[in-house]
Enzyme design. Structure first.
Site, short mmCIF file in Angstrom:
data_model
loop_
_atom_site.label_atom_id
_atom_site.label_comp_id
_atom_site.label_asym_id
_atom_site.label_seq_id
_atom_site.Cartn_x
_atom_site.Cartn_y
_atom_site.Cartn_z
N TRP A 1 -3.90 4.82 0.80
CA TRP A 1 -4.26 5.81 1.82
C TRP A 1 -5.29 6.82 1.33
O TRP A 1 -6.03 7.41 2.13
CB TRP A 1 -3.02 6.52 2.35
CG TRP A 1 -3.32 7.19 3.66
CD1 TRP A 1 -3.45 8.52 3.90
CD2 TRP A 1 -3.58 6.54 4.90
NE1 TRP A 1 -3.77 8.75 5.23
CE2 TRP A 1 -3.86 7.54 5.86
CE3 TRP A 1 -3.61 5.20 5.30
CZ2 TRP A 1 -4.16 7.25 7.19
CZ3 TRP A 1 -3.91 4.91 6.62
CH2 TRP A 1 -4.18 5.92 7.55
N GLY B 1 -1.62 3.99 -4.55
CA GLY B 1 -1.43 2.76 -5.32
C GLY B 1 -0.34 2.83 -6.37
O GLY B 1 -0.28 1.96 -7.23
N THR C 1 0.85 -1.19 0.00
CA THR C 1 0.00 0.00 0.00
C THR C 1 0.89 1.24 0.00
O THR C 1 2.10 1.15 0.20
CB THR C 1 -0.95 -0.02 1.22
OG1 THR C 1 -1.85 1.08 1.16
CG2 THR C 1 -0.18 0.03 2.53
N CYS C 2 0.29 2.40 -0.27
CA CYS C 2 1.05 3.67 -0.29
C CYS C 2 0.04 4.81 -0.23
O CYS C 2 -0.96 4.72 0.47
CB CYS C 2 1.93 3.75 -1.54
SG CYS C 2 1.03 3.68 -3.09
N GLY C 3 0.26 5.88 -0.97
CA GLY C 3 -0.65 7.00 -0.97
C GLY C 3 -1.83 6.80 -1.90
O GLY C 3 -2.98 7.03 -1.54
#
Length: 282
Positions: free
Chosen positions: A268, A243, A239-241
């Site tokens: 996120w 994708g 996961t990240c901000g």
């Protein structure tokens, strides 16, 4: 680095294969809205010869309010046919940052069941630094048939991630910078809470890259994951901000031979938006 046409290839490899009739090169550059960079304008000004521009904001699910969510298969098919990318092609994706958004395009092809796709190690910056050929001409494109088979096991939605956070059966690994993960730095998108998914681990994607934005070798990748508290014998959700850089983690896992990984597409941008989802800080 060992070239692998299913994950990562060197600039030497691409230069040697640039004339291959079944090679397709894609510029998958994308930048954060506050970067001051225009990916399409940069592509128009200079790109690797024959490269097509792959716009992750356009080739996405426009029905979603979330940024650049994976497109439905029929949209991916129509866009790839129009770009002359089809069955039997070896695809190489690069971006203007080194290894950043190109990994997201690699993951999208994997999601659609296409295996012969690799990221250019070091991307356009390395290609430029080596004085290799660039052009500003649009490529000559011929329609090409493409078939896709969506690999649902490679993607996770918010309900699946919430279940994983609760059960602990999948490790959740966040590619954002440490200050954002800990909730100490503001999110670049308005309206999002600060922090991270409960129980998730932090491995900033930049820690998987060398100073020249090439990917680190396999022992260093393994050490980075293990140093972040990740058991490479167990499944992983990246996961990240929004994708994008999560796919850099996915690419590194694939390089390590770890094939039980999935990407949280909403990341996120979605989790940080819903007040009923728990958030951890620190």
């Amino acid at each position: 680095m060992a070239d692998d046409p299913k994950t990562l290839v060197s600039t030497d490899w691409l230069a040697a294969h640039l004339g291959d009739p079944d090679l397709r090169v894609l510029d998958g550059s994308w930048y954060m809205p506050d970067s001051g960079r225009d990916a399409r304008a940069e592509y128009d000004a200079a790109h690797i010869p024959g490269a097509r521009y792959f716009d992750i904001d356009d080739i996405s699910d426009q029905r979603s309010a979330l940024p650049h969510m994976a497109p439905p298969p029929e949209k991916f098919i129509s866009r790839m046919r129009a770009m002359g990318v089809g069955d039997g092609h070896q695809v190489v994706v690069y971006d203007g940052a080194g290894i950043f958004s190109a990994a997201r395009v690699w993951w999208l092809f994997k999601l659609m069941g296409k295996a012969d796709v690799a990221v250019l190690d070091g991307g356009l910056p390395k290609w430029r630094a080596e004085g290799r050929a660039l052009e500003d001409m649009p490529p000559v494109v011929r329609d090409r048939h493409i078939t896709v088979q969506r690999q649902s096991h490679l993607v996770r939605d918010v309900a699946q991630v919430a279940a994983a956070a609760k059960l602990g059966d999948w490790q959740i690994v966040d590619a954002r910078a440490a200050a954002r993960f800990r909730g100490e730095a503001p999110e670049p998108r308005p309206g999002l809470r600060a922090g991270h998914i409960p129980g998730s681990k932090n491995l900033p994607f930049a820690e998987l890259l060398n100073a020249d934005c090439t990917m680190r070798d396999l022992p260093a990748l393994k050490a980075a994951f293990e140093g972040a508290g990740i058991d490479l014998g167990k499944p992983v959700i990246t996961t990240c901000g929004s994708g994008v850089t999560a796919a850099v983690l996915s690419l590194a896992l694939e390089r390590l031979g770890h094939n039980r990984h999935a990407l949280y597409d909403g990341s996120w941008s979605e989790w940080g938006m819903y007040p009923d989802l728990a958030v951890e800080k620190g």
